[in-house]
Scaffold this motif. Structure first.
Motif: not given
Length: 164
Positions: A151-158
């Protein structure tokens, strides 16, 4: 017995069908694809309903089947030509609910989500649905710690997509 199972399925499905629509909205870009995916997910839910044991909430099981079906079909898809922009699909219903700034922000968010990979889309979708990490991990079949990391990685990508 079969009729009873059908009635139970219809009751459960009707009270949670918004889940399927939301998954379809995340994984499709036009109304025809949305309708096709909705139908495929509904078929998969019905075909697998007898396997639902009730260990988790029906909605959690439904998320899992819907996301797995969407991801499988998305991966199989070789379509490269999009016939309609996502903003036309997502905002027909919502355009009267938001002011111009909010509508543009929501449009940008959905466009950014469409650029994510399959798993990241599912994670963000469940996060936006305010699902706890335990339910996210159960739905995706990963550990709770892994769900938090992803989730943290996905938020960073967003964030990178939205603020290059």
């Amino acid at each position: 017995m079969q009729k009873e199972l059908e009635n139970k399925f219809l009751t459960d499905f009707e009270s949670n069908q918004n889940i399927v629509h939301k998954v379809c909205r995340i994984y499709t870009t036009n109304s025809d694809a949305h309708n096709d995916l909705f139908q495929e997910i509904t078929i998969q839910l019905w075909k697998n309903y007898h396997k639902f044991r009730g260990d988790a909430k029906f909605s959690t099981w439904m998320y899992r089947v819907a996301l797995n079906t969407a991801i499988s079909l998305y991966r199989k898809s070789t379509r490269s030509v999009k016939t309609q922009d996502i903003s036309e699909v997502v905002y027909k219903v919502q355009s009267t609910e938001y002011d111009d700034t909010e509508e543009q922000q929501l449009k940008s968010l959905y466009q950014a989500i469409h650029k994510l990979n399959d798993i990241d889309k599912a994670l963000i979708f469940l996060y936006l649905e305010d699902k706890p990490y335990k339910e996210i991990s159960d739905t995706l079949g990963i550990t709770e710690v892994n769900a938090r990391v992803k989730m943290n990685r996905a938020k960073d990508k967003l964030k990178k997509i939205l603020n290059p």
